[in-house]
Design a protein around this motif. Structure first.
Motif, PDB file in Angstrom:
ATOM      1  N   SER A 129       3.469  10.155  -7.380  1.00 12.83           N
ATOM      2  CA  SER A 129       4.217  10.453  -8.193  1.00 12.83           C
ATOM      3  C   SER A 129       3.785  10.622  -9.685  1.00 12.83           C
ATOM      4  O   SER A 129       4.083  11.643 -10.303  1.00 12.83           O
ATOM      5  CB  SER A 129       5.505   9.234  -8.352  1.00 12.83           C
ATOM      6  OG  SER A 129       6.248   9.189  -9.511  1.00 12.83           O
ATOM      7  N   GLN A 130       2.785   9.916  -9.784  1.00 16.02           N
ATOM      8  CA  GLN A 130       2.059   9.861 -11.223  1.00 16.02           C
ATOM      9  C   GLN A 130       1.360  11.332 -11.172  1.00 16.02           C
ATOM     10  O   GLN A 130       1.018  11.935 -12.288  1.00 16.02           O
ATOM     11  CB  GLN A 130       1.260   8.698 -11.424  1.00 16.02           C
ATOM     12  CG  GLN A 130       2.127   7.692 -11.635  1.00 16.02           C
ATOM     13  CD  GLN A 130       3.039   7.628 -12.827  1.00 16.02           C
ATOM     14  OE1 GLN A 130       2.962   8.162 -13.792  1.00 16.02           O
ATOM     15  NE2 GLN A 130       4.114   7.186 -12.512  1.00 16.02           N
ATOM     16  N   ASN A 131       0.704  11.649 -10.049  1.00 14.50           N
ATOM     17  CA  ASN A 131      -0.089  12.966  -9.828  1.00 14.50           C
ATOM     18  C   ASN A 131       0.687  14.107 -10.187  1.00 14.50           C
ATOM     19  O   ASN A 131       0.428  15.042 -10.957  1.00 14.50           O
ATOM     20  CB  ASN A 131      -0.976  13.109  -8.839  1.00 14.50           C
ATOM     21  CG  ASN A 131      -2.122  12.404  -8.521  1.00 14.50           C
ATOM     22  OD1 ASN A 131      -2.835  12.159  -9.721  1.00 14.50           O
ATOM     23  ND2 ASN A 131      -2.397  11.785  -7.527  1.00 14.50           N
ATOM     24  N   ILE A 152       0.821  -1.319   0.112  1.00 12.61           N
ATOM     25  CA  ILE A 152      -0.030   0.025  -0.029  1.00 12.61           C
ATOM     26  C   ILE A 152       0.674   1.360   0.158  1.00 12.61           C
ATOM     27  O   ILE A 152       0.609   2.262  -0.589  1.00 12.61           O
ATOM     28  CB  ILE A 152      -0.733   0.062   1.279  1.00 12.61           C
ATOM     29  CG1 ILE A 152      -1.971  -0.978   0.976  1.00 12.61           C
ATOM     30  CG2 ILE A 152      -1.777   1.289   1.334  1.00 12.61           C
ATOM     31  CD1 ILE A 152      -2.756  -1.398   2.181  1.00 12.61           C
ATOM     32  N   GLY A 153       2.079   1.188   0.743  1.00  8.95           N
ATOM     33  CA  GLY A 153       2.883   2.415   0.834  1.00  8.95           C
ATOM     34  C   GLY A 153       3.380   2.462  -0.550  1.00  8.95           C
ATOM     35  O   GLY A 153       3.548   3.685  -0.927  1.00  8.95           O
ATOM     36  N   GLN A 154       3.734   1.521  -1.125  1.00  6.47           N
ATOM     37  CA  GLN A 154       4.244   1.749  -2.426  1.00  6.47           C
ATOM     38  C   GLN A 154       3.496   2.134  -3.702  1.00  6.47           C
ATOM     39  O   GLN A 154       3.663   3.223  -4.454  1.00  6.47           O
ATOM     40  CB  GLN A 154       4.850   0.361  -2.827  1.00  6.47           C
ATOM     41  CG  GLN A 154       6.292  -0.167  -2.256  1.00  6.47           C
ATOM     42  CD  GLN A 154       6.725  -1.674  -2.703  1.00  6.47           C
ATOM     43  OE1 GLN A 154       5.827  -2.500  -3.304  1.00  6.47           O
ATOM     44  NE2 GLN A 154       7.863  -1.873  -2.089  1.00  6.47           N
ATOM     45  N   LEU A 155       2.280   1.700  -3.481  1.00  2.46           N
ATOM     46  CA  LEU A 155       1.188   2.230  -4.439  1.00  2.46           C
ATOM     47  C   LEU A 155       0.814   3.667  -4.178  1.00  2.46           C
ATOM     48  O   LEU A 155       0.653   4.508  -4.932  1.00  2.46           O
ATOM     49  CB  LEU A 155      -0.161   1.512  -4.235  1.00  2.46           C
ATOM     50  CG  LEU A 155      -0.062   0.191  -4.564  1.00  2.46           C
ATOM     51  CD1 LEU A 155      -1.393  -0.718  -4.121  1.00  2.46           C
ATOM     52  CD2 LEU A 155       0.067   0.035  -6.279  1.00  2.46           C
ATOM     53  N   LEU A 156       0.832   4.177  -2.775  1.00  2.00           N
ATOM     54  CA  LEU A 156       0.626   5.524  -2.548  1.00  2.00           C
ATOM     55  C   LEU A 156       1.525   6.496  -3.083  1.00  2.00           C
ATOM     56  O   LEU A 156       1.561   7.344  -3.583  1.00  2.00           O
ATOM     57  CB  LEU A 156       0.397   5.676  -1.097  1.00  2.00           C
ATOM     58  CG  LEU A 156      -0.901   5.197  -0.435  1.00  2.00           C
ATOM     59  CD1 LEU A 156      -0.771   5.169   1.013  1.00  2.00           C
ATOM     60  CD2 LEU A 156      -2.167   5.818  -0.852  1.00  2.00           C
ATOM     61  N   HIS A 157       2.908   6.001  -2.814  1.00  2.00           N
ATOM     62  CA  HIS A 157       4.188   6.598  -3.353  1.00  2.00           C
ATOM     63  C   HIS A 157       3.915   6.845  -5.000  1.00  2.00           C
ATOM     64  O   HIS A 157       3.771   7.915  -5.645  1.00  2.00           O
ATOM     65  CB  HIS A 157       5.374   6.072  -3.183  1.00  2.00           C
ATOM     66  CG  HIS A 157       6.471   6.510  -3.861  1.00  2.00           C
ATOM     67  ND1 HIS A 157       7.075   7.922  -3.348  1.00  2.00           N
ATOM     68  CD2 HIS A 157       7.444   6.193  -4.853  1.00  2.00           C
ATOM     69  CE1 HIS A 157       8.085   8.097  -3.895  1.00  2.00           C
ATOM     70  NE2 HIS A 157       8.371   7.025  -4.952  1.00  2.00           N
ATOM     71  N   PHE A 186       2.598  17.959 -16.578  1.00  2.00           N
ATOM     72  CA  PHE A 186       2.472  18.299 -17.996  1.00  2.00           C
ATOM     73  C   PHE A 186       1.361  19.232 -18.161  1.00  2.00           C
ATOM     74  O   PHE A 186       1.714  20.130 -19.140  1.00  2.00           O
ATOM     75  CB  PHE A 186       1.756  16.943 -18.428  1.00  2.00           C
ATOM     76  CG  PHE A 186       1.357  17.041 -19.991  1.00  2.00           C
ATOM     77  CD1 PHE A 186       1.953  16.991 -21.054  1.00  2.00           C
ATOM     78  CD2 PHE A 186      -0.199  17.178 -20.195  1.00  2.00           C
ATOM     79  CE1 PHE A 186       1.715  16.951 -22.106  1.00  2.00           C
ATOM     80  CE2 PHE A 186      -0.624  17.104 -21.463  1.00  2.00           C
ATOM     81  CZ  PHE A 186       0.400  17.260 -22.502  1.00  2.00           C
ATOM     82  N   PHE A 187       0.629  19.479 -17.447  1.00  2.00           N
ATOM     83  CA  PHE A 187      -0.784  20.422 -17.598  1.00  2.00           C
ATOM     84  C   PHE A 187      -0.163  21.669 -17.438  1.00  2.00           C
ATOM     85  O   PHE A 187      -1.001  22.851 -17.222  1.00  2.00           O
ATOM     86  CB  PHE A 187      -1.929  19.988 -16.808  1.00  2.00           C
ATOM     87  CG  PHE A 187      -2.546  18.899 -17.888  1.00  2.00           C
ATOM     88  CD1 PHE A 187      -3.291  19.189 -19.083  1.00  2.00           C
ATOM     89  CD2 PHE A 187      -2.720  17.631 -17.337  1.00  2.00           C
ATOM     90  CE1 PHE A 187      -3.903  18.311 -19.736  1.00  2.00           C
ATOM     91  CE2 PHE A 187      -3.346  16.628 -18.248  1.00  2.00           C
ATOM     92  CZ  PHE A 187      -3.782  16.889 -19.435  1.00  2.00           C
ATOM     93  N   ALA A 188       0.963  21.962 -16.761  1.00  3.42           N
ATOM     94  CA  ALA A 188       1.591  23.247 -16.469  1.00  3.42           C
ATOM     95  C   ALA A 188       2.538  23.768 -17.128  1.00  3.42           C
ATOM     96  O   ALA A 188       3.117  24.752 -17.136  1.00  3.42           O
ATOM     97  CB  ALA A 188       2.146  23.192 -14.740  1.00  3.42           C
ATOM     98  N   LYS A 189       2.972  22.691 -18.319  1.00  2.74           N
ATOM     99  CA  LYS A 189       4.199  23.053 -19.158  1.00  2.74           C
ATOM    100  C   LYS A 189       3.740  24.033 -20.114  1.00  2.74           C
ATOM    101  O   LYS A 189       4.856  24.729 -20.674  1.00  2.74           O
ATOM    102  CB  LYS A 189       4.346  21.813 -19.835  1.00  2.74           C
ATOM    103  CG  LYS A 189       5.635  21.558 -20.326  1.00  2.74           C
ATOM    104  CD  LYS A 189       5.967  19.827 -20.713  1.00  2.74           C
ATOM    105  CE  LYS A 189       7.359  19.906 -21.466  1.00  2.74           C
ATOM    106  NZ  LYS A 189       7.602  18.523 -21.623  1.00  2.74           N
ATOM    107  N   TYR A 190       2.585  24.201 -20.730  1.00  2.00           N
ATOM    108  CA  TYR A 190       2.294  24.838 -21.873  1.00  2.00           C
ATOM    109  C   TYR A 190       1.403  25.857 -21.606  1.00  2.00           C
ATOM    110  O   TYR A 190       0.851  26.062 -20.546  1.00  2.00           O
ATOM    111  CB  TYR A 190       1.795  24.102 -22.890  1.00  2.00           C
ATOM    112  CG  TYR A 190       2.827  22.853 -23.509  1.00  2.00           C
ATOM    113  CD1 TYR A 190       3.828  23.070 -24.300  1.00  2.00           C
ATOM    114  CD2 TYR A 190       2.426  21.648 -22.947  1.00  2.00           C
ATOM    115  CE1 TYR A 190       4.843  21.835 -24.453  1.00  2.00           C
ATOM    116  CE2 TYR A 190       3.180  20.511 -23.469  1.00  2.00           C
ATOM    117  CZ  TYR A 190       4.469  20.760 -24.128  1.00  2.00           C
ATOM    118  OH  TYR A 190       5.174  19.632 -24.307  1.00  2.00           O
ATOM    119  N   ALA A 191       1.336  27.000 -22.432  1.00  4.62           N
ATOM    120  CA  ALA A 191       0.294  27.861 -22.480  1.00  4.62           C
ATOM    121  C   ALA A 191      -1.250  27.333 -22.527  1.00  4.62           C
ATOM    122  O   ALA A 191      -1.333  26.468 -23.246  1.00  4.62           O
ATOM    123  CB  ALA A 191       0.596  29.079 -23.349  1.00  4.62           C
TER     124      ALA A 191
END
Length: 146
Positions: free
Chosen positions: A26-28, A17-22, A34-39
Motif C-alpha cells: 500500500s505504501q509503495n 506478517i500478512g498485515q505488514l506485507l499489505h 506521488f512520483f507519477a503525479k507531476y511533470a
C-alpha cells in the motif's frame, strides 16, 4: 511450549506478517502515485528552500529499498550505482544522475522484486538473522528472547 500454543503463535506471526506485507504494498503504491503525479521537471525542484530535490528523494528511496535485497540475503542490489548517487552523497553531488523516467522504472523493479521475495518468505524466514547482524550476535539475541 505445547503444540497448540506453538500453532497459535505461528498463526499470529503469519497474520502480522500478512498485515505488514499489505502495508508495504500500500505504501509503495502511494509513493509510486506521488512520483507519477507531476511533470518530470517539477521533480527537479527543491522540496523546501535549501533542501534536496524531489528527484533525489526518489533516488534515495529506491537505493534504500534496493539495499534490502542483500540485507535479507535475497540477492545483490539491482542498481548498485544508486547507492553512491543517492545514499552516500548529498543531492547535487553528481551532475549525471538517472532521469525521473529511469528512476520510476528502477523504483517499480526494485519493489516488484522485493514483493515477490517477501511473498514467498515464511514466518521463520522473517524471524531469522539478516546480513548486517553477525551469527554470534544473532545467537546472543536469541538467548535473551528464550
Amino acid at each position: 511450549m505445547s503444540t497448540q500454543a506453538e500453532n497459535i503463535a505461528i498463526a499470529q506471526t503469519e497474520q502480522i506478517i500478512g498485515q505488514l506485507l499489505h502495508t508495504w504494498e500500500s505504501q509503495n503504491k502511494r509513493v509510486t502515485g506521488f512520483f507519477a503525479k507531476y511533470a518530470d521537471e517539477d521533480y527537479m525542484e527543491e522540496v523546501a528552500p535549501g533542501r534536496s530535490r524531489a528527484i533525489y528523494l526518489l533516488g534515495h528511496l529506491t537505493a534504500t529499498n534496493d539495499g534490502l535485497l542483500p540485507l535479507f540475503g535475497l540477492g545483490e542490489r539491482l542498481y548498485p550505482q544508486l547507492e553512491t548517487l543517492f545514499s552516500r552523497n548529498p543531492d547535487r553531488t553528481f551532475d549525471d544522475i538517472p532521469s525521473m523516467a529511469e528512476l520510476r522504472t528502477y523504483w517499480e523493479n526494485v519493489n516488484a522484486t522485493l514483493t515477490a521475495h517477501f511473498s514467498k518468505m515464511t514466518a521463520q524466514d522473517w524471524l531469522s538473522r539478516h546480513m548486517s547482524v553477525s551469527e554470534e550476535d544473532f545467537a546472543k539475541s536469541q538467548t535473551v528472547i528464550s
